[in-house]
Enzyme design. Structure first.
Site, PDB file in Angstrom:
ATOM      1  N   LYS A 187       0.797  -1.168  -0.017  1.00  0.00           N
ATOM      2  CA  LYS A 187      -0.056  -0.099  -0.133  1.00  0.00           C
ATOM      3  C   LYS A 187       1.071   1.154  -0.041  1.00  0.00           C
ATOM      4  CE  LYS A 187      -1.851   2.897   2.017  1.00  0.00           C
ATOM      5  NZ  LYS A 187      -1.664   4.521   1.637  1.00  0.00           N
ATOM      6  N   GLU A 213       9.411  16.121  15.275  1.00  0.00           N
ATOM      7  CA  GLU A 213      10.191  15.693  13.886  1.00  0.00           C
ATOM      8  C   GLU A 213       9.452  16.715  13.006  1.00  0.00           C
ATOM      9  OE1 GLU A 213       9.016  12.300  11.746  1.00  0.00           O
ATOM     10  OE2 GLU A 213      10.985  12.140  11.077  1.00  0.00           O
ATOM     11  N   GLY A 240       2.604   4.595  13.428  1.00  0.00           N
ATOM     12  CA  GLY A 240       3.356   3.273  13.763  1.00  0.00           C
ATOM     13  C   GLY A 240       2.671   2.599  14.971  1.00  0.00           C
ATOM     14  N   GLY A 257       6.769   5.152   8.228  1.00  0.00           N
ATOM     15  CA  GLY A 257       5.924   6.416   8.242  1.00  0.00           C
ATOM     16  C   GLY A 257       6.069   6.979   9.765  1.00  0.00           C
ATOM     17  N   SER A 258       5.133   7.863  10.191  1.00  0.00           N
ATOM     18  CA  SER A 258       5.121   8.496  11.263  1.00  0.00           C
ATOM     19  C   SER A 258       5.215   7.704  12.627  1.00  0.00           C
ATOM     20  CB  SER A 258       4.129   9.605  11.300  1.00  0.00           C
ATOM     21  OG  SER A 258       2.879   8.836  11.187  1.00  0.00           O
ATOM     22  N   THR A 259       5.738   8.014  13.653  1.00  0.00           N
ATOM     23  CA  THR A 259       5.475   7.657  14.834  1.00  0.00           C
ATOM     24  C   THR A 259       3.947   7.481  15.378  1.00  0.00           C
ATOM     25  OG1 THR A 259       7.660   8.142  15.702  1.00  0.00           O
ATOM     26  CG2 THR A 259       5.994   7.944  17.343  1.00  0.00           C
TER      27      THR A 259
END
Ligand code: NAD
Ligand code: MN
Length: 499
Positions: A193, A402, A251, A246-248
């Site tokens: 994806k 971030e 995640g 990807g982003s925390t």
């Protein structure tokens, strides 16, 4: 004509002539979404729509997972002789390289990366990734353990089954390759994806896999939004592992999905706030400053391990900053990503630019000094001028969160003791560097830094043997390296009683 010799006009002509797929790739064929939905991809360099892409939902994910599942059941891939799987994956890697022009255009048009970066970094790195894991296929061995004489015990490594890969837009082709290559090499079937901002290169990848001799259904691609296609994949009961970059924030969501469904394995490569420690005895100031500039402004700062925190030893701070300001303010100039001389494209979307600009406001409001940049250049597209903040306190938002943009935060420190405290004062732990001539200090710093990837007297160097991944909330699991390949396998222990 060699790609390296093409000019801006040539690239625009090729972009205009480019034909590409926008449907899903399932069971070796392009198919529309079952629900018929589409979403728009915008070229961030112009702000103009580029294309409409099939928006996958639960039914499309179901169909792709079922297709992958059939190839797991038939064992067409997992039981193929290792030499034959190696040949197909090696050929796949060569075809990625041979299609450099198309891959470069697809990712550049979707997410604004300079075309030269695609040709010199993303495409060759992705191809090398397939070569590495192809070569490793017949090097993975089971073991026979030491047992008493009434038993024979051996341990096999087997593929997991269907692996779902969910990847971001900052290196669309390369981040997909980091997951797909080891998953396939280990004998799994895959549903990828891609990020909705950059959905096109994944489709071309899957098509080339079949052209290289890969069995249809082993590698499928479903595009769509994270909260629909991504969530359906991560919640699917027939998916054995989710490999996520990807982003925390998302995640963590992946871990929840796993718990809500079938406790599938989850590997996570998430955010970072990488410190580069520059000690007073560093070998060469100009080299260090050049690496500092490239480490935060390369790829528009949209890099998980971007060197976004510069921790500078007080005795050299004034001189370091002076040189950074002199060289750094003009090293990366906003330009047309299709111009081969451009080294700074737009950010991925107007929305992401607004987020980055919000952080720049926040930095000023919290009292950091904006030395240069941080404005929106007067041109179409989601551009931001590279920025440097000095006088940053590590508790400020721009040192903790971030930003994922071309924004450097310089923190002055008193020697390695304070540098280490500041470096580790972060929820992230993806990467870090230390610059020093002192071998003892270097080794102790490596030991004491809480990060998965450490560089000494360099930044962002490495090859396929290097495990890539984070400590703390930068994630769990490693990409590249043999450990990555093993993480797409499970062990089976067979204990045989000898009577
Ligand atoms: P994101 O987490 O929003 O999206 C990443 C992927 O997850 C996309 O494919 C997206 O569609 C999908 N997704 C989003 N929401 C979802 C949901 N609710 N359920 C399932 N899937 C969902 O990340 P982003 O903002 O697009 O990308 C930037 C982030 O990626 C940064 O934080 C960066 O640090 C990280 N990153 C990490 C690495 C690494 O190796 N550690 C590499 C590149 C990028
Ligand atoms: Mn996001």
């Amino acid at each position: 004509m060699k790609l390296a010799s093409l000019g801006t006009a040539d690239w625009h002509a090729r972009a205009a002539a480019l034909r590409f797929e926008t449907r899903h790739f399932i069971d070796g064929r392009y198919v529309d979404s079952i629900g018929g939905g589409r979403f728009t991809v915008v070229n961030p360099a112009t702000g103009q729509p580029l294309c409409e892409v099939s928006a996958g939902g639960a039914a499309d994910i179901d169909s792709a997972v079922a297709s992958a599942r059939r190839t797991v059941a038939s064992r067409v891939w997992s039981r193929m002789a290792p030499r034959d799987r190696m040949a197909i994956l090696a050929e796949f890697g060569r075809r990625i390289e041979a299609n450099a022009e198309r891959f470069a255009l697809l990712d550049t048009l979707c997410m604004g990366k300079p075309i030269t970066d695609m040709l010199t970094i993303d495409v060759p790195s992705a191809a090398r990734n397939f070569a590495y894991f192809a070569e490793a296929i017949d090097k993975i061995e089971g073991v026979v353990t030491a047992t008493a004489s009434d038993a024979f015990h051996y341990i096999l490594r087997e593929p997991l089954g269907v692996v779902g890969c969910v990847v971001p837009w900052n290196y669309p082709l390369l981040m997909a390759a980091w997951k797909v290559a080891p998953a396939l090499a280990a004998g799994n079937s895959v549903v990828l994806k891609p990020a909705e901002q950059s959905p096109l290169s994944g489709l071309l990848m899957a098509e080339l896999f079949v052209e290289a001799g890969g069995p249809p259904g082993v590698f499928n691609v479903v595009n769509g939004l994270g909260e629909s296609a991504g969530a359906s994949l991560a919640l699917h009961l027939d998916v054995a592992k989710i490999a996520f970059t990807g982003s925390t924030e998302i995640g963590k969501q992946m871990l929840i999905y796993a718990g809500q469904s079938n406790m599938k394995r989850v590997s996570l490569e998430c955010g970072g706030k990488t410190p580069q420690i520059f000690l007073a005895d560093l070998p060469d100031l100009d080299t260090a400053v050049t690496y500092a500039i490239n480490g935060i402004y390369g790829n528009m700062g949209e890099v998980c391990n971007a060197g976004s925190r510069l921790l500078i030893d007080r005795p050299i701070a004034r001189e370091f900053l002076a040189r950074f300001i002199e060289k750094g303010r003009s090293a990366y100039r906003p330009g047309d990503p299709l111009d081969p001389k451009t080294n700074l494209g737009p950010l991925v979307t107007a929305g992401h630019r607004a987020r980055v600009m919000g952080y720049i406001q926040r930095g000023k409001a919290e009292g950091a000094r904006l030395e240069f940049g941080g404005t929106e250049p007067d041109r179409p597209g989601a551009y931001v001028e590279p920025a440097l903040f000095s006088g940053v306190d590590n508790r400020m938002t721009i040192a903790q969160e971030e930003i994922f943009g071309p924004v450097a935060a310089a923190v002055e420190v008193d020697g390695i003791g304070e540098a280490l405290k500041v470096a580790n004062d972060s929820k992230f732990g993806l990467a870090a560097s230390v610059w020093t001539r002192d071998l003892n200090v270097a080794l102790k710093t490596v030991r004491d830094l809480e990060a998965g990837v450490i560089w000494v007297n360099c930044f962002d160097h490495g090859d396929m043997t290097q495990p890539f991944g984070g400590y703390k909330q930068s994630g769990q699991g490693r990409d590249k390296c043999l450990e990555s390949l093993l993480s797409y396998t499970q062990t089976k222990s067979a204990w045989i009683h000898l009577g």
